[in-house]
Design an enzyme around this catalytic site. Structure first.
Site, PDB file in Angstrom:
ATOM      1  N   ASP A  37     -19.874  -4.681  16.509  1.00 36.29           N
ATOM      2  CA  ASP A  37     -19.064  -3.475  16.329  1.00 36.29           C
ATOM      3  C   ASP A  37     -19.309  -2.538  17.511  1.00 36.29           C
ATOM      4  O   ASP A  37     -20.434  -2.091  17.740  1.00 36.29           O
ATOM      5  CB  ASP A  37     -19.457  -2.798  15.011  1.00 36.29           C
ATOM      6  CG  ASP A  37     -18.567  -1.620  14.643  1.00 36.29           C
ATOM      7  OD1 ASP A  37     -17.886  -1.088  15.528  1.00 36.29           O
ATOM      8  OD2 ASP A  37     -18.583  -1.224  13.458  1.00 36.29           O
ATOM      9  N   SER A  55     -15.841   3.109   7.877  1.00 33.89           N
ATOM     10  CA  SER A  55     -15.749   4.034   8.995  1.00 33.89           C
ATOM     11  C   SER A  55     -15.821   5.471   8.482  1.00 33.89           C
ATOM     12  O   SER A  55     -16.786   5.823   7.807  1.00 33.89           O
ATOM     13  CB  SER A  55     -14.469   3.760   9.783  1.00 33.89           C
ATOM     14  OG  SER A  55     -14.539   4.326  11.065  1.00 33.89           O
ATOM     15  N   HIS A 108     -15.335  -3.740  14.665  1.00 36.11           N
ATOM     16  CA  HIS A 108     -15.276  -2.653  13.682  1.00 36.11           C
ATOM     17  C   HIS A 108     -14.197  -2.872  12.626  1.00 36.11           C
ATOM     18  O   HIS A 108     -14.415  -2.645  11.438  1.00 36.11           O
ATOM     19  CB  HIS A 108     -15.031  -1.328  14.408  1.00 36.11           C
ATOM     20  CG  HIS A 108     -15.108  -0.122  13.521  1.00 36.11           C
ATOM     21  ND1 HIS A 108     -16.296   0.354  12.995  1.00 36.11           N
ATOM     22  CD2 HIS A 108     -14.137   0.716  13.065  1.00 36.11           C
ATOM     23  CE1 HIS A 108     -16.064   1.420  12.264  1.00 36.11           C
ATOM     24  NE2 HIS A 108     -14.759   1.667  12.289  1.00 36.11           N
TER      25      HIS A 108
END
Length: 668
Positions: A277, A133, A305
C-alpha cells in the site's frame, strides 16, 4: 431494478455539537441510506463508513461484499451508511459556493455525528462498524470514543495516526487544487490520488505501454477519466476539508496515546493491512494493532490501497469472521472493560473522586464534602480538581486542602490529567458540551461512575451516555441537572411521580423566575439581571437562562424520563425573556397578575407537544406564588393525578446538594 429489501434514503437534521476544535454547530444535516430491515431487537445493523469520495450507496461501491448472499446481506442485516460530516453528498459540509459553511473538522467529529444518527434511529450498538481509508479512520475513532457501542469493528488500510506519507500525498493534492482551481486543479488532485491507491505492478499489468486508438497511453486516459468523473460529481472545497480531517487524525489524542485509546475495545477490533500500500503501509496498520492487541489480518493483493474495494472475496472472509464474533456479543450484554471490573472487585468501596469544575456548583460541593470529611475523615478523597484558571482564588478548594480532603497539588488545568489516577467517580460540574462530553465519555469507557449536573450535555447526549454507563456496569447520575434541590429526576426514574404520565408543567429556571419577580417590582430587565448576578442567582453570562435554552435542556431531560423520547429528538417551541416580554411583564404586574416562564410537555395522541413561553397567570394562581429563584413542577399521570414539586432551583448550594445526594451512595 429495485433491490429485494426495503430502502430508506433521506436527509435529516440532527442537534448540533461542539466540534473538537471548539466551534459549535447549531444543527447538522445528515444524508443516510438504510438498506434492509432493522430487527426488533435492533441488533442487526451494520454501519459501513465510506472512504474519501464514497457515497451512501454502499451496496453499489462495495459489490461482492454487500448484497444478497454476501457477507453483509441486506436480507439479514440492516446496512446503514451515512455521508460523512464535511462531505458533499447531502451532509453538512463546505462547498465551492459556501467555503465557510463548516469550520475545520476531525475524524472524531465525524464519528460523533454517526453516533448521533444511531441515537436518532434508536440503535444502541451496531452489530459491526467497518470502513477503509478515511472510513477506517472514522471507524477507529468510533470504537475509541464509544467502546460500549462497539460490538465489532473492521478497519481496513487505515492508520491510528495520520502518517507523514499520507500528509505528503494530501499536500500535493491540496496544492493542485489551490493552483489549478475547482476544475483543472481538482482533476489533477484526483489523478495524483489514484497513483497512491494503486501499485506500480498493478498499473504495469493492467496498462503497460499500450495506447488507445487515438494514440494516447491507456494509463494516462485512465487517470484523465478518473479526474473528470470526480469533478463532475464531487466538490473541491469539500474534498479539501476531508483531506484536512484525515491529516488531523490521531485516535490517541487526549486519551493517553493510541494503546490507551484502543485497548478497551481491542478484543473487538480487526485491523487489515495491505502489503505494498503506497498510501498507508501495512506496517502503519500493524503498529497500532500490536500496540493495542487488536486482531491483525493481512490482505495480500497486487492492487495496493484500493484492495479493500477490489479484493471483495478476501475482504468478505474477514468481514464474516468479524460478524460471527460480534454476533456472540449480543446488544443486551454489556461489553465491559476487564480492568474496570477487576478494580471494582478488588475494592468495592468507592473513595477517590475527580471533580471537574470549581465554580458555583463545584465550589459548593467541595464545601459540603469538606464538612462531611471533617466529621467522617477517610471516607472520600478528591485527588484532582479541574479548573480553567489556576490563578483564581478558590476558598472552597483551599479549605478542602487544609482539611486533608484534597492534596496540595489537587488543582489542575489539563483535562487529560483528570482521570489519570485510579479514580472511582467523576463529578462533572464544568458545564458546556465540549470538554465535559470528552471527560464523561472517557470516564464511562473506563468503567468510572459519573455524577453530573450538566443539563446541556444530557439534553444533547443523555440517551447515549446512559446506555454507555449501563454497558460498562457503571452509573450516570444527574439529579442536580434539573431544578436544583427538587428530587424530580429520582422520582421520575423510580415511578414515584406517577405511572402513565400525561403532562409535565414547570417553572424550570430559577434565574428567569427571579428576574420576572424583579420586573414585577418595577426593575428594568438589565437591573433585574444585575440583581440576580449580585445574589448569585445568575451566571456572568445569563443568556441561556433568559432565552429559555436552560429550561429547554431540562424539559428535554424530563420528557426523556417521563415519555422515553431521546432528549435531542424532542421538538420544542421556545420563547424566552427579552425587552418586549419585560415590558409586558411589568404591565401585567401593574394590573395585579404575574408573568411566568412556563415549560410544558404533554402527550396528544401519538405526539408530544413541548413549549416554553412567557405565560400570564392570575395573582391568586399557585404559579404566581413561586417567588425568587424557586422552581415548581406539576406532574400529571393517570395513576396519581397531579403531583406538585417545589423548591430552590438556582444557587450553588441547592444544585450541589443534589449532586451530593447522587454521590453519597457511591462513596458510603
Amino acid at each position: 431494478m429495485p433491490p429485494d429489501w426495503p430502502v430508506v434514503d433521506e436527509t435529516i437534521t440532527l442537534p448540533g455539537i461542539t466540534l473538537e476544535g471548539g466551534e459549535t454547530l447549531d444543527a447538522i444535516r445528515v444524508h443516510y441510506r438504510l438498506e434492509g430491515t432493522v430487527a426488533a431487537a435492533r441488533d442487526n445493523v451494520v454501519l459501513v463508513v465510506h472512504a474519501l469520495t464514497g457515497t451512501t450507496e454502499a451496496t453499489v461501491w462495495w459489490k461482492g461484499v454487500i448484497g444478497a448472499g454476501q457477507s453483509i446481506d441486506p436480507t439479514r442485516h440492516a446496512v446503514l451508511s451515512a455521508a460523512l460530516l464535511g462531505g458533499c453528498d447531502g451532509t453538512t459540509g463546505p462547498s465551492n459556493i459556501e467555503p465557510d459553511a463548516l469550520p475545520p473538522i476531525t475524524t472524531r467529529d465525524q464519528a460523533r455525528v454517526l453516533a448521533l444518527l444511531l441515537d436518532l434511529l434508536r440503535i444502541p450498538a451496531p452489530l459491526l462498524v467497518c470502513g477503509g481509508s478515511l472510513g477506517g479512520m472514522v471507524t477507529l475513532e468510533f470504537a475509541a470514543t464509544f467502546p460500549e457501542r462497539t460490538r465489532g469493528a473492521v478497519v481496513l488500510a487505515a492508520p491510528a495516526v495520520q502518517t507523514a506519507q499520507g500528509i505528503a500525498w494530501n499536500a500535493i493534492m491540496k496544492r493542485a487544487i489551490a493552483l489549478g482551481g475547482a476544475r483543472e486543479g481538482f482533476a489533477l488532485a484526483r489523478m495524483v490520488g489514484m497513483l497512491s491507491y494503486r501499485t506500480p505492478l498493478a498499473l504495469e499489468q493492467r496498462f503497460g505501454r499500450r495506447r488507445t486508438a487515438a494514440g494516447h497511453f491507456e494509463v494516462a486516459d485512465w487517470l484523465d477519466a478518473h479526474g473528470e468523473r470526480l469533478v463532475a460529481r464531487f466538490d473541491a472545497t469539500s474534498y479539501g476539508a476531508l483531506l484536512d480531517a484525515m491529516d488531523s487524525h490521531d485516535v490517541g489524542r487526549g486519551r493517553g496515546g493510541v494503546s490507551a485509546a484502543l485497548s478497551p475495545v481491542a478484543d473487538r477490533l480487526t485491523a487489515v493491512g495491505i502489503p505494498g500500500d503506497l498510501l498507508y503501509a501495512d506496517e502503519a496498520v500493524r503498529e497500532w494493532a500490536d500496540a493495542s492487541r487488536a486482531t491483525y489480518r493481512e490482505l495480500t493483493s497486487v492492487h495496493g490501497h484500493d484492495a479493500f474495494l477490489l479484493e471483495t472475496a478476501k475482504v468478505s472472509r474477514i468481514i464474516e469472521e468479524a460478524l460471527d464474533a460480534a454476533a456472540r456479543t449480543p446488544v443486551s450484554t454489556p461489553v465491559v472493560n476487564p480492568r474496570a471490573v477487576s478494580r471494582h472487585v478488588a475494592r468495592p468501596r468507592l473513595r477517590r473522586v475527580a471533580l471537574a469544575g470549581c465554580g458555583f456548583v463545584g465550589g459548593s460541593l467541595l464545601e459540603l464534602l469538606t464538612a462531611r470529611h471533617e466529621e467522617r475523615p477517610g471516607q472520600v478523597s478528591v485527588p484532582r480538581v479541574l479548573v480553567r484558571d489556576a490563578e483564581r482564588e478558590r476558598p472552597a478548594l483551599q479549605q478542602a486542602i487544609r482539611s486533608g480532603l484534597a492534596p496540595a497539588n489537587a488543582c489542575i488545568t489539563d483535562p487529560h490529567a483528570l482521570l489519570d489516577d485510579d479514580i472511582d467517580v467523576l463529578v462533572e460540574a464544568i458545564g458546556g458540551t465540549e470538554v465535559a462530553a470528552d471527560l464523561v465519555e472517557a470516564a464511562l469507557a473506563r468503567g468510572i461512575h459519573v455524577v453530573t449536573a450538566n443539563k446541556a450535555l444530557l439534553g444533547l447526549r443523555g440517551e447515549a451516555l446512559k446506555a454507555s454507563a449501563e454497558w460498562q456496569r457503571s452509573s450516570l447520575s444527574f439529579e442536580g441537572a434539573v431544578c436544583g434541590a427538587i428530587p424530580i429526576v429520582r422520582c421520575l426514574q423510580s415511578g414515584a411521580a406517577g405511572v402513565d404520565i400525561t403532562r409535565i408543567t414547570g417553572i424550570l429556571n430559577g434565574t428567569s423566575n427571579f428576574v420576572l419577580q424583579q420586573l414585577a417590582a418595577g426593575q428594568t430587565l438589565g437591573e433585574a439581571v444585575e440583581t440576580a448576578q449580585a445574589l448569585g442567582y445568575a451566571e456572568a453570562d445569563p443568556t441561556r437562562d433568559l432565552n429559555g435554552q436552560d429550561a429547554e435542556d431540562k424539559l428535554r431531560i424530563l420528557s426523556w424520563l417521563a415519555f422515553g423520547v431521546a432528549p435531542h429528538a424532542l421538538e420544542v417551541r421556545r420563547r424566552g425573556l427579552d425587552e418586549d416580554v419585560a415590558r409586558w411583564a411589568r404591565d401585567v404586574a401593574a394590573s395585579g397578575d404575574r408573568v411566568k416562564l412556563l415549560a410544558s410537555v404533554q402527550r396528544v395522541g401519538e405526539q408530544l407537544i413541548a413549549r416554553i413561553e412567557p405565560t400570564r397567570v392570575a395573582a391568586n394562581d399557585a404559579w404566581a406564588q413561586v417567588d425568587g429563584p424557586f422552581n415548581r413542577i406539576v406532574v400529571e399521570s393517570r395513576s396519581a393525578g397531579a403531583l406538585v414539586f417545589q423548591g430552590p432551583g438556582a444557587g450553588g448550594l441547592a444544585t450541589a446538594g443534589a449532586v451530593l445526594s447522587d454521590l453519597l451512595p457511591l462513596i458510603a
